[in-house]
Design an enzyme around this catalytic site. Structure first.
Site, PDB file in Angstrom:
ATOM      1  N   TYR A 127     -51.461 -40.766  16.062  1.00 28.08           N
ATOM      2  CA  TYR A 127     -52.033 -40.295  17.328  1.00 28.08           C
ATOM      3  C   TYR A 127     -52.272 -41.495  18.249  1.00 28.08           C
ATOM      4  O   TYR A 127     -53.130 -42.339  17.974  1.00 28.08           O
ATOM      5  CB  TYR A 127     -53.348 -39.537  17.115  1.00 28.08           C
ATOM      6  CG  TYR A 127     -53.239 -38.262  16.282  1.00 28.08           C
ATOM      7  CD1 TYR A 127     -52.021 -37.614  16.086  1.00 28.08           C
ATOM      8  CD2 TYR A 127     -54.363 -37.703  15.700  1.00 28.08           C
ATOM      9  CE1 TYR A 127     -51.933 -36.458  15.326  1.00 28.08           C
ATOM     10  CE2 TYR A 127     -54.289 -36.540  14.938  1.00 28.08           C
ATOM     11  CZ  TYR A 127     -53.067 -35.923  14.760  1.00 28.08           C
ATOM     12  OH  TYR A 127     -52.992 -34.769  13.999  1.00 28.08           O
ATOM     13  N   PHE A 142     -53.654 -22.458  24.297  1.00 23.98           N
ATOM     14  CA  PHE A 142     -53.132 -21.227  24.919  1.00 23.98           C
ATOM     15  C   PHE A 142     -54.062 -20.051  24.639  1.00 23.98           C
ATOM     16  O   PHE A 142     -54.234 -19.159  25.469  1.00 23.98           O
ATOM     17  CB  PHE A 142     -51.727 -20.946  24.383  1.00 23.98           C
ATOM     18  CG  PHE A 142     -50.949 -19.957  25.198  1.00 23.98           C
ATOM     19  CD1 PHE A 142     -50.262 -20.363  26.338  1.00 23.98           C
ATOM     20  CD2 PHE A 142     -50.881 -18.620  24.835  1.00 23.98           C
ATOM     21  CE1 PHE A 142     -49.528 -19.452  27.107  1.00 23.98           C
ATOM     22  CE2 PHE A 142     -50.153 -17.703  25.586  1.00 23.98           C
ATOM     23  CZ  PHE A 142     -49.474 -18.115  26.724  1.00 23.98           C
TER      24      PHE A 142
END
Ligand SMILES: NC(=O)c1ccc[n+]([C@@H]2O[C@H](COP(=O)([O-])OP(=O)(O)OC[C@H]3O[C@@H](n4cnc5c(N)ncnc54)[C@H](OP(=O)(O)O)[C@@H]3O)[C@@H](O)[C@H]2O)c1
Length: 338
Positions: free
Chosen positions: A61, A215
């Site tokens: 990351y 989402f």
């Protein structure tokens, strides 16, 4: 204002005791556009205040930057946290497009030293294999991970994106505390074999992207709304006609949220907690956020109970989702299911 702390759960038999919801740190340094670092630090403080104690990162990351970002926070709260990180996806700072999956023991031994150093810890509480390279036998890779436990560099082992068969094979080599894979109202391929195997073996499940990468919160309905450097712009289910069709699937979540005076993000998180109960499985979802208010909102979802009728209403959604959950499905467990 005092904050109500969430309940705790044991992460695998003999594993660390953590809050029943954890914290996904990836978005602070990668994938989801620009980050306000001060707000992200304040969000981490909110996590520890509310009992969200499993902190999830990975060496890839931000190519190490996420682990470095977390180091001062971990130092300030070391005894209260369980720190999870991962190896296996090799990236290079001088070539943003380079990615390789590495499971070989020499790589694992180098990767763990780098993570320990960046995190500023003597031992990693939970060390995951991020992706499986089927060319390397699990006896070799999990064997090398087991040696890290014996050396005191790692306390517990985890695997990400593995099938049920792979989990069983690995668990026979060394006990696995947790499996981390994508699991949400929209993504249920893990229920084919990994969920059942984890329940049977007493391995905890750590669902990643439990909010469907945002989402399922309704905060965007098409990747075109996102920043240019946002990785979700490449995800098939968030683009074009797929996005429009998938946004329409949120209607039952909205109706249930209204009945609970909750947000749809909270209903999505409550669903994964409750779906795990059906399998008698310990589950610690790790939603990611960089905002204190959202952290508290997400933590409060651990106290929502959905009715059987509500669960039935959410049941058909995953089968109707248009588009894959990743741009490249080949390294996922779904690609290796029989
Ligand atoms: N093992 C793996 O291969 C793998 C893969 C992906 C992720 N992960 C781990 O899982 C963690 C979580 O997954 P994720 O970050 O991909 O997806 P996620 O948790 O499903 O969704 C994160 C997104 O939702 C937004 N969000 C969070 N809470 C919200 C709320 N209450 N209302 C509205 N929006 C909200 C966040 O935005 P803000 O940040 O702006 O709030 C962010 O854009 C990651 O951080 C990482 O640690 C692991």
């Amino acid at each position: 204002m005092s904050i109500e702390r969430i309940d705790t759960a044991e992460l695998g038999r003999g594993g660390p005791v953590v809050g029943v919801q954890g914290f996904g740190a990836m978005g602070i340094s990668d994938a989801y556009g620009e980050t306000d670092e001060a707000a992200a630090r304040d969000t981490l403080e909110a996590a520890v205040e509310t009992g969200v104690t499993l902190i999830d990162t990975a060496d890839m990351y931000g190519i190490g930057r996420n682990e470095e970002f977390l180091a001062p926070f971990i130092a300030a709260h070391r005894d209260e946290l369980a720190v999870a990180t991962k190896f296996a996806i090799e990236r290079r700072a001088d070539d943003p497009t380079y990615r390789a999956i590495r499971n070989d023991p020499a790589y694992i031994r180098t990767a763990v030293e780098a993570s320990l150093c960046r995190l500023g810890v003597d031992a990693i509480d939970l060390y995951y294999m991020h992706r499986r390279d089927p060319a390397v036998p699990l006896a070799e890779s999990v064997g090398a991970m087991a040696e890290l436990v014996q050396a005191g560099k790692v306390k517990h082992l985890g695997l990400s994106e593995v099938t049920g068969a792979e989990l069983r094979e690995a668990h026979a080599i060394h006990p696995i505390a947790a499996i981390q894979s994508e699991w949400s109202v929209f993504s249920r391929d893990v229920e084919r074999s990994a969920v059942g195997a984890a329940a049977e073996l007493g391995v905890a499940f750590v669902p990643y992207s439990p909010l469907g990468r945002g989402f399922l919160t309704g905060s965007f309905s098409n990747a075109a709304e996102l920043q240019n450097n946002d990785f979700r712009r490449l995800m098939p289910r968030f683009t074009g006609d797929n996005a429009a069709a998938n946004a329409a699937l949120l209607t039952p979540l909205r109706e249930i949220a209204a009945d609970h005076d909750a947000t749809i993000a909270q209903i999505a998180l409550a669903w994964v907690q409750q779906r795990a109960r059906v399998h008698d499985l310990t589950v610690v979802p790790i939603p990611g956020t960089r905002r204190r208010a959202r952290l508290l909102e997400n933590a409060a979802a651990t106290r929502i109970t959905l009715t059987d009728d509500e669960l039935k209403k959410l049941e058909p959604i995953a089968a109707q989702v248009a588009g894959d959950r990743c741009a490249d499905m080949s390294p996922t467990s779904a690609a290796r299911e029989d």
